[in-house]
Enzyme design. Sequence first.
Site, mmCIF file in Angstrom:
data_model
loop_
_atom_site.group_PDB
_atom_site.id
_atom_site.type_symbol
_atom_site.label_atom_id
_atom_site.label_comp_id
_atom_site.label_asym_id
_atom_site.label_seq_id
_atom_site.Cartn_x
_atom_site.Cartn_y
_atom_site.Cartn_z
ATOM 1 N N ASN A 1 0.669 -1.122 0.133
ATOM 2 C CA ASN A 1 0.036 -0.058 0.165
ATOM 3 C C ASN A 1 0.827 1.196 0.041
ATOM 4 O OD1 ASN A 1 -2.477 1.566 0.852
ATOM 5 N ND2 ASN A 1 -1.052 1.762 2.641
ATOM 6 N N TYR B 1 2.655 9.416 -11.653
ATOM 7 C CA TYR B 1 1.771 8.840 -10.565
ATOM 8 C C TYR B 1 1.141 7.761 -11.406
ATOM 9 C CZ TYR B 1 -1.407 8.329 -6.446
ATOM 10 O OH TYR B 1 -2.301 7.853 -5.680
ATOM 11 N N LYS C 1 0.834 3.662 -11.140
ATOM 12 C CA LYS C 1 -0.415 3.016 -10.703
ATOM 13 C C LYS C 1 -1.045 2.212 -11.513
ATOM 14 C CE LYS C 1 -0.231 4.618 -6.144
ATOM 15 N NZ LYS C 1 0.018 3.520 -4.958
ATOM 16 N N THR D 1 -6.221 11.761 4.127
ATOM 17 C CA THR D 1 -5.059 11.284 4.611
ATOM 18 C C THR D 1 -4.053 12.335 4.273
ATOM 19 O OG1 THR D 1 -4.311 10.631 2.409
ATOM 20 C CG2 THR D 1 -5.429 8.962 3.896
HETATM 21 N N1 LIG Z 1 -5.180 9.644 -0.451
HETATM 22 C C1 LIG Z 1 -5.862 9.435 -1.561
HETATM 23 O O1 LIG Z 1 -6.576 10.319 -1.935
HETATM 24 C C2 LIG Z 1 -5.412 8.225 -2.307
HETATM 25 C C3 LIG Z 1 -6.209 7.935 -3.356
HETATM 26 C C4 LIG Z 1 -6.119 6.829 -4.280
HETATM 27 C C5 LIG Z 1 -4.761 6.030 -3.961
HETATM 28 N N2 LIG Z 1 -4.152 6.303 -2.646
HETATM 29 C C6 LIG Z 1 -3.033 5.403 -2.670
HETATM 30 O O2 LIG Z 1 -3.144 4.792 -1.543
HETATM 31 C C7 LIG Z 1 -2.123 4.536 -0.757
HETATM 32 C C8 LIG Z 1 -2.016 5.165 0.747
HETATM 33 O O3 LIG Z 1 -1.702 6.370 0.763
HETATM 34 P P1 LIG Z 1 -2.167 7.605 1.767
HETATM 35 O O4 LIG Z 1 -3.279 8.337 1.194
HETATM 36 O O5 LIG Z 1 -2.868 6.672 3.041
HETATM 37 O O6 LIG Z 1 -1.116 8.385 1.944
HETATM 38 P P2 LIG Z 1 -0.437 8.517 3.331
HETATM 39 O O7 LIG Z 1 -1.170 9.043 4.566
HETATM 40 O O8 LIG Z 1 0.543 9.774 2.777
HETATM 41 O O9 LIG Z 1 0.615 7.417 3.751
HETATM 42 C C9 LIG Z 1 1.820 7.119 2.890
HETATM 43 C C10 LIG Z 1 2.481 5.925 3.609
HETATM 44 O O10 LIG Z 1 3.491 5.163 2.733
HETATM 45 C C11 LIG Z 1 4.404 5.363 3.371
HETATM 46 N N3 LIG Z 1 5.712 5.559 2.419
HETATM 47 C C12 LIG Z 1 5.807 6.375 1.447
HETATM 48 N N4 LIG Z 1 6.946 6.350 0.616
HETATM 49 C C13 LIG Z 1 7.503 4.924 1.303
HETATM 50 C C14 LIG Z 1 8.686 4.404 0.810
HETATM 51 N N5 LIG Z 1 9.597 4.830 -0.045
HETATM 52 N N6 LIG Z 1 8.934 3.142 1.705
HETATM 53 C C15 LIG Z 1 8.349 2.822 2.702
HETATM 54 N N7 LIG Z 1 7.243 3.475 2.917
HETATM 55 C C16 LIG Z 1 6.675 4.601 2.426
HETATM 56 C C17 LIG Z 1 4.533 6.431 4.436
HETATM 57 O O11 LIG Z 1 5.522 6.322 5.393
HETATM 58 P P3 LIG Z 1 6.967 7.090 5.335
HETATM 59 O O12 LIG Z 1 6.908 8.346 5.065
HETATM 60 O O13 LIG Z 1 7.259 6.989 6.981
HETATM 61 O O14 LIG Z 1 7.949 6.109 4.760
HETATM 62 C C18 LIG Z 1 3.141 6.224 5.027
HETATM 63 O O15 LIG Z 1 3.067 5.294 5.738
HETATM 64 C C19 LIG Z 1 -0.925 5.133 -1.706
HETATM 65 O O16 LIG Z 1 -0.402 4.183 -2.431
HETATM 66 C C20 LIG Z 1 -1.742 6.131 -2.398
HETATM 67 O O17 LIG Z 1 -1.052 6.265 -3.708
HETATM 68 C C21 LIG Z 1 -4.253 7.371 -2.216
#
Ligand SMILES: NC(=O)c1ccc[n+]([C@@H]2O[C@H](COP(=O)([O-])OP(=O)(O)OC[C@H]3O[C@@H](n4cnc5c(N)ncnc54)[C@H](OP(=O)(O)O)[C@@H]3O)[C@@H](O)[C@H]2O)c1
Length: 254
Positions: free
Chosen positions: A90, A157, A161, A192
């Site tokens: 994720n 992105y 994805k 988030t």
């Molecule tokens: N929020 C949205 O609107 C949305 C919509 C569609 C899809 N998504 C997808 O959902 C997933 C989770 O996103 P979120 O919205 O929950 O974002 P978030 O709150 O910013 O969390 C991202 C997480 O990924 C970790 N991370 C980032 N880069 C990393 C790396 N290189 N190695 C290990 N860990 C890493 C971060 O921790 P650290 O920084 O400590 O590493 C954090 O735990 C992502 O894949 C995102 O693309 C999000």
Amino acid sequence: MNRLENRVAIITGASSGIGRATALLFAAEGAKIIAGARGQDGLDKLVDQIKDTGGQAVAIAGDVKDEAYAKALVETASGLYGGLDVAFNNAGTLGAMGAVSDISLERWHDTLETNLTSAFLGAKYQIPELLKSRNGSLIFTSTFVGFTAGMPGMTAYAAAKSGLIGLTQCLAAEHGPQGLRVNALLPGGTDTPMGRSVASSPEAEDFVKSLHSLKRLAEPEEIARSALYLASDDASFVTGTALLVDGGVSINKT
Ligand SMILES: NC(=O)c1ccc[n+]([C@@H]2O[C@H](COP(=O)([O-])OP(=O)(O)OC[C@H]3O[C@@H](n4cnc5c(N)ncnc54)[C@H](OP(=O)(O)O)[C@@H]3O)[C@@H](O)[C@H]2O)c1
């Protein structure tokens, strides 16, 4: 309750947002959690919270771009908890944003490595362990961006994805005969830190909400419940899907 009783789950991006909410939900449903992200502090807080409520979890900090880290997560699952049943890959980043002509090759590679190559590395080490489980479920977090909607300035992105969806389909076909289910989860705009970096002003937030039929962002817990569905026996005949959990952003025209 207990839909993941005694199952072992790796969750990356577990320190924040969707991953954090999913780790808490999976633990409440009985799973033993191996929680990954780069930042140790956020993971430690999560593990404390899970243990405080009687669950089991361990934090392994590292970068999902690192092959040794992918291996270490799986070795922890099998060494500490005796196997692996669910892997929720994720972790992700928006990465290089803006016009393609302004994106450096280095930033392009970094965005693809964090969002897509990380999934290959995860799968490479997770699949042999998942195949030993009777309930193996491999999940990747994708997005509607680049699948049902083109969004300006999000090319790297979107490319990464949507690549996850091809990866999902091929792995589902490859390992379906062995009983392993492989699915992609496609959230809409979610409240988030990543979601807030796009909805970064009241005007931007209104715009992002307006893209969705439901006219709001998702709570991370709403996405976590769909991850639970894919991880659990409720989805026992679901494989190779790109599951939209997007508040209708993909079909919205108003
Ligand atoms: N929020 C949205 O609107 C949305 C919509 C569609 C899809 N998504 C997808 O959902 C997933 C989770 O996103 P979120 O919205 O929950 O974002 P978030 O709150 O910013 O969390 C991202 C997480 O990924 C970790 N991370 C980032 N880069 C990393 C790396 N290189 N190695 C290990 N860990 C890493 C971060 O921790 P650290 O920084 O400590 O590493 C954090 O735990 C992502 O894949 C995102 O693309 C999000």
